[in-house]
Design an enzyme around this catalytic site. Sequence first.
Site, PDB file in Angstrom:
ATOM      1  N   CYS A 166      32.450   3.599 -14.727  1.00 35.41           N
ATOM      2  CA  CYS A 166      31.643   3.194 -13.392  1.00 35.41           C
ATOM      3  C   CYS A 166      31.820   4.276 -12.469  1.00 35.41           C
ATOM      4  O   CYS A 166      31.384   4.125 -11.278  1.00 35.41           O
ATOM      5  CB  CYS A 166      32.445   1.884 -12.774  1.00 35.41           C
ATOM      6  N   HIS A 306      33.605   0.685  -3.659  1.00 35.89           N
ATOM      7  CA  HIS A 306      33.315   0.108  -5.091  1.00 35.89           C
ATOM      8  C   HIS A 306      33.096  -1.126  -4.929  1.00 35.89           C
ATOM      9  O   HIS A 306      32.223  -1.814  -5.540  1.00 35.89           O
ATOM     10  CB  HIS A 306      34.669   0.612  -5.853  1.00 35.89           C
ATOM     11  N   GLU A 317      41.777  -1.240  -3.541  1.00 43.61           N
ATOM     12  CA  GLU A 317      40.804  -0.203  -2.631  1.00 43.61           C
ATOM     13  C   GLU A 317      40.919  -0.494  -1.286  1.00 43.61           C
ATOM     14  O   GLU A 317      40.859   0.691  -0.440  1.00 43.61           O
ATOM     15  CB  GLU A 317      39.469  -0.440  -3.086  1.00 43.61           C
ATOM     16  N   LYS A 335      27.440  -4.305  -3.933  1.00 44.79           N
ATOM     17  CA  LYS A 335      27.421  -5.085  -5.101  1.00 44.79           C
ATOM     18  C   LYS A 335      27.368  -6.721  -4.881  1.00 44.79           C
ATOM     19  O   LYS A 335      27.033  -7.384  -5.946  1.00 44.79           O
ATOM     20  CB  LYS A 335      28.978  -4.696  -6.078  1.00 44.79           C
ATOM     21  N   HIS A 340      27.107  -5.623 -10.412  1.00 47.67           N
ATOM     22  CA  HIS A 340      27.738  -3.953 -10.846  1.00 47.67           C
ATOM     23  C   HIS A 340      27.131  -3.447 -11.943  1.00 47.67           C
ATOM     24  O   HIS A 340      27.164  -4.004 -13.248  1.00 47.67           O
ATOM     25  CB  HIS A 340      29.312  -4.433 -11.157  1.00 47.67           C
ATOM     26  N   PHE A 399      36.831   1.779 -15.699  1.00 49.22           N
ATOM     27  CA  PHE A 399      37.807   1.389 -16.623  1.00 49.22           C
ATOM     28  C   PHE A 399      38.142   2.775 -17.318  1.00 49.22           C
ATOM     29  O   PHE A 399      37.540   3.660 -17.422  1.00 49.22           O
ATOM     30  CB  PHE A 399      37.056   0.713 -17.728  1.00 49.22           C
TER      31      PHE A 399
END
Length: 411
Positions: A166, A306, A317, A335, A340, A399
Amino acid sequence: MSTPTLRQEIAVTGLGLVSPAGLGVARNWERVLSGAPTAARDPELAGLPVDISCRAADYRAEEHFEAARAWKLDRVSQLALVAAREAVADAGLDPGTWDGARVGVVMGTSMGGMGTLEAEHRKTLEEGPGWISPLVWVMAPVNMIAAYLAIELGAQGPNLVTATACASGPTAVGTARHLLASGACDIVVAGGADAPVTHLTMAGLAQMGALSRRVDDPGAASRPFDSGRDGMVVAEAAGVLVLERVADARARRARVRARVLGYGASADAHHPSAPHPGGEGAERALRAALADAGLGTDQVDHVNAHGSSTPLNDVTEARVLRRVLGERPVVTSTKGVTGHALGAAGAIEAAYTVLALEDGLVPPTANLESLDQRIEVDVVAKEARSTPLEVAVTNSFGFGGQNGVLVLGRG
């Protein structure tokens, strides 16, 4: 052409977007500013544990490609090509007249042509190997996203694909920045594309517990920073930015939409899917990006987070943002509207950050009804906020613990 230096500022001169928020930059920005979610039940996912997604519903292949051409392109390459066409036109550039040897392409992706791979594998099992398309290996591999852009645009310079999950979009933009600053290219078409809404992808993410289970209320499923969040909603999208050295852009009287001031990257080196509990990797990437930009932690006005709507990531975050940047920045996660888009997420969010800087508007975080009490940053909710913006950060964490952060400034 200006003389390259590694500290030279890089301009964003063109934007192109295809996402669940719409086809084209204008429609995207309107939908994102409205805070209207795009998640819906997906008939193509019927029978799976989670059957909601964020599709690029306004995109129709027949409106952009002849049937014979569309048939030879995986959906991910189609989305990338449409976004790239808009970005190049927006930059006021003509691929028919530029020096292609000085034009590079760097695109990020997470899954590549997953739709093609799944379809052809199904043929193998059901009909036998003799029915496999001879085009599978020029449709499915991740490198073909950048390859098809080069073919269409006549871009003969470095041609790369970044695959940092991502964080792939910021990695692509950061790589493009280095190509420009080093003098390897004069123009780079950079961004990200992913079309991951497939049975295999969705079933796997559901099994690992990454997806929201709010199937009875899909519009409310992607809810970054909200106390009721329970996972992400997967999306398909493509975002492309045209990058040049600022001096070159001004010399040809191009509009400088924004400047890429800094880029930082890091690895958590902690866990295959969970973020480091202290956010150490994310913090390293953020501090590296600010150092690269030559900016202090008190100079950031806005963060496009994010904000994946997952229980662990959002808290981690937010704590990093508070620890590094304090209370100053106005924070959002787009998002909530788009879902996403995995390897494309960071690219479309970089484009939204450019638009925020241009308009002095921070989009709301859709579905944010009750801020998680552990989150101590200024997250915009309900409606867009008008505020002067000079410097913005956009975060992307993937990831594998791969992190990418961009620092952007007004043009």
